[in-house]
Design an enzyme around this catalytic site. Structure first.
Site, mmCIF file in Angstrom:
data_model
loop_
_atom_site.group_PDB
_atom_site.id
_atom_site.type_symbol
_atom_site.label_atom_id
_atom_site.label_comp_id
_atom_site.label_asym_id
_atom_site.label_seq_id
_atom_site.Cartn_x
_atom_site.Cartn_y
_atom_site.Cartn_z
ATOM 1 N N GLY A 230 0.826 -1.213 0.000
ATOM 2 C CA GLY A 230 0.000 0.000 0.000
ATOM 3 C C GLY A 230 0.856 1.257 0.000
ATOM 4 O O GLY A 230 2.094 1.188 -0.024
ATOM 5 N N ASP B 242 0.142 -8.826 1.317
ATOM 6 C CA ASP B 242 -0.829 -7.884 0.761
ATOM 7 C C ASP B 242 -1.893 -8.647 -0.032
ATOM 8 O O ASP B 242 -1.590 -9.634 -0.703
ATOM 9 C CB ASP B 242 -0.132 -6.862 -0.153
ATOM 10 N N ILE C 242 -3.081 -17.135 9.097
ATOM 11 C CA ILE C 242 -1.828 -17.502 8.424
ATOM 12 C C ILE C 242 -0.783 -17.802 9.499
ATOM 13 O O ILE C 242 -0.841 -17.234 10.592
ATOM 14 C CB ILE C 242 -1.359 -16.374 7.468
ATOM 15 N N ASN D 55 -6.298 -12.175 13.704
ATOM 16 C CA ASN D 55 -5.329 -13.116 13.119
ATOM 17 C C ASN D 55 -3.887 -12.651 13.324
ATOM 18 O O ASN D 55 -2.989 -13.460 13.587
ATOM 19 C CB ASN D 55 -5.603 -13.301 11.620
ATOM 20 N N TYR E 145 -15.239 1.529 8.714
ATOM 21 C CA TYR E 145 -13.823 1.828 8.954
ATOM 22 C C TYR E 145 -13.627 2.305 10.392
ATOM 23 O O TYR E 145 -12.822 1.746 11.143
ATOM 24 C CB TYR E 145 -13.379 2.898 7.960
ATOM 25 N N ARG F 219 -8.925 10.369 -2.606
ATOM 26 C CA ARG F 219 -8.625 11.228 -1.459
ATOM 27 C C ARG F 219 -8.288 12.635 -1.934
ATOM 28 O O ARG F 219 -7.972 12.866 -3.091
ATOM 29 C CB ARG F 219 -7.481 10.647 -0.639
HETATM 30 N N1 UDP Z 1 -12.614 16.135 -0.425
HETATM 31 C C1 UDP Z 1 -12.925 17.097 -1.358
HETATM 32 N N2 UDP Z 1 -12.755 16.806 -2.675
HETATM 33 C C2 UDP Z 1 -12.264 15.620 -3.108
HETATM 34 C C3 UDP Z 1 -11.930 14.632 -2.154
HETATM 35 C C4 UDP Z 1 -12.131 14.924 -0.818
HETATM 36 O O1 UDP Z 1 -13.368 18.214 -1.011
HETATM 37 O O2 UDP Z 1 -12.118 15.449 -4.332
HETATM 38 C C5 UDP Z 1 -12.782 16.456 1.001
HETATM 39 C C6 UDP Z 1 -13.575 15.415 1.804
HETATM 40 O O3 UDP Z 1 -14.968 15.682 1.750
HETATM 41 C C7 UDP Z 1 -12.988 15.612 3.193
HETATM 42 C C8 UDP Z 1 -11.539 16.004 2.936
HETATM 43 O O4 UDP Z 1 -11.499 16.471 1.589
HETATM 44 O O5 UDP Z 1 -13.636 16.681 3.850
HETATM 45 C C9 UDP Z 1 -10.564 14.868 3.105
HETATM 46 O O6 UDP Z 1 -11.035 13.782 2.366
HETATM 47 P P1 UDP Z 1 -10.197 12.445 2.184
HETATM 48 O O7 UDP Z 1 -11.040 11.502 1.407
HETATM 49 O O8 UDP Z 1 -8.839 12.745 1.654
HETATM 50 O O9 UDP Z 1 -9.949 11.892 3.662
HETATM 51 P P2 UDP Z 1 -10.813 11.826 5.007
HETATM 52 O O10 UDP Z 1 -10.081 12.725 5.931
HETATM 53 O O11 UDP Z 1 -12.204 12.311 4.763
HETATM 54 O O12 UDP Z 1 -10.789 10.383 5.397
#
Ligand code: UDP
Length: 332
Positions: free
Chosen positions: A15, A36, A66, A102, A148, A189
């Site tokens: 990852g 992985d 495992i 595990n 999560y 992200r």
């Molecule tokens: N976000 C955004 N535009 C994108 C992707 C994410 O505005 O294209 C915002 C999302 O709504 C959150 C923040 O950016 O408020 C961080 O999102 P990410 O998915 O990176 O991680 P999180 O901290 O939410 O797990």
């Protein structure tokens, strides 16, 4: 100070974070076994390691038991981008609960310390800022992020019960938003999205009004924190926050990325996903006091390194390959 030992197991080793950790451990002379499932990771992140005779790759999902010989375990296996962990939510929960169970068993049999990557998501949408480790969180247990958040909370429970029973030595960190080279450009992200969008001239997607905050830590700093924790005082099991306390709004991040890339991309707004935390900032007093750790790379420098890495990619070649790559559902 603890000693990691020679043979180190890294689950989720292909990852984003795992591949950087494998690099660092190999550079320090360890023998590294990378486990992985490749459900969300990519072989190309570790392709440069496969010729190293101290590196072994095993394709395996930690949901299944495992048996392995090892001196230490870094458990990083779990989809972490919201779009990934929500694509197969029950699998995500099982990874954190059955998978960690595990790995605790592997640790117990080997009498090996187990490091576990928990998350700032255990704080949910926090009603205090910054968040110290003592804050118990504000998680919606039935929302789309819960697979999560609650999975990671249950994993902490399991690890600390195993520790109380004297079964294993545990080391738990709570990771705040981390970015850097080897993020998948389509993981959904915010940092990877904004950089890819700006390079490609796509619209920059701001979820909500962009006033929500995150605190972004550069990957090299985080890996320093992992090693400091694993080699830190034996009585320190954590959880310990690891992150960069410099807090930014998402809008501010978008503007910085646009300026650095000199992109003509337009900002467009999209609905804020359900339960998206409005603020997030680590209190890192514990890490600083007990581990002597604090991040060194500021956002400007880290973004430049990440942008340079993204510019070197053939983005066409990285299009989303599996059902894990469809992006987060925006409605419940
Ligand atoms: N976000 C955004 N535009 C994108 C992707 C994410 O505005 O294209 C915002 C999302 O709504 C959150 C923040 O950016 O408020 C961080 O999102 P990410 O998915 O990176 O991680 P999180 O901290 O939410 O797990």
């Amino acid at each position: 100070m603890g000693d990691i030992g020679h043979r180190v197991l890294v689950t989720g080793g292909a990852g984003f974070l795992g591949s950087h950790l494998c690099d660092r451990l190999l550079a320090r002379g360890h023998e590294v076994t990378c486990l992985d499932s490749f459900l969300t990771s990519q072989r190309r992140t570790i392709a440069h390691l496969e010729a190293n005779d101290r590196f072994t790759l095993i394709e395996h999902d930690i949901i299944d038991p495992i048996e392995l010989q090892t001196d230490a375990i870094f458990n990083l296996a779990c989809p972490a981008a919201p779009g990934h962990y929500q694509a197969e939510p029950m699998h995500t929960w099982r990874t954190s609960v059955y998978g960690v169970d595990n790995m605790v068993e592997v640790a117990r049999r080997n009498q090996a310390p187990i490091f576990h990557s928990s998350t700032s998501e255990v704080y949910g949408d926090p009603d205090c800022s910054p968040q110290p480790e003592s804050y118990r969180g504000n998680v919606n247990p039935i929302g789309p992020r819960a697979c999560y958040d609650e999975g990671k909370r249950a994993a902490e429970t399991l690890l600390f019960d195993a520790r109380r029973r004297g079964d294993v030595q545990v080391k738990v960190v709570r990771i705040f938003n981390t970015y850097g080279p080897r993020m998948h450009p389509y993981d959904g992200r915010v940092v990877s999205n904004f950089i890819r969008q700006a390079i490609n001239g796509e619209d920059i997607t701001i979820f909500g009004d962009g006033s929500q905050t995150r605190s972004f830590c550069y990957v090299d700093d985080l890996i320093d924190g992992f090693l400091a924790m694993m080699e830190g005082p034996e009585d320190l099991s954590g959880p310990v926050n690891l992150g960069n306390p410099q807090e930014r709004t998402i809008l501010d991040l978008a503007q910085r990325v646009l300026e650095k890339i000199e992109s003509s991309s337009q900002l467009v707004t999209k609905p804020l996903p359900p339960d998206d935390p409005l603020q997030r900032r680590p209190d890192i007093t514990l890490a600083t006091d007990r581990l002597g750790w604090k991040p060194r790379v500021d956002l400007e420098e880290g973004l430049e390194a990440t942008i340079e890495a993204f510019r070197g990619l053939d983005l066409e070649d990285w299009t989303p390959p599996t059902k894990y790559w469809q992006g987060p559902p925006l409605t419940d």
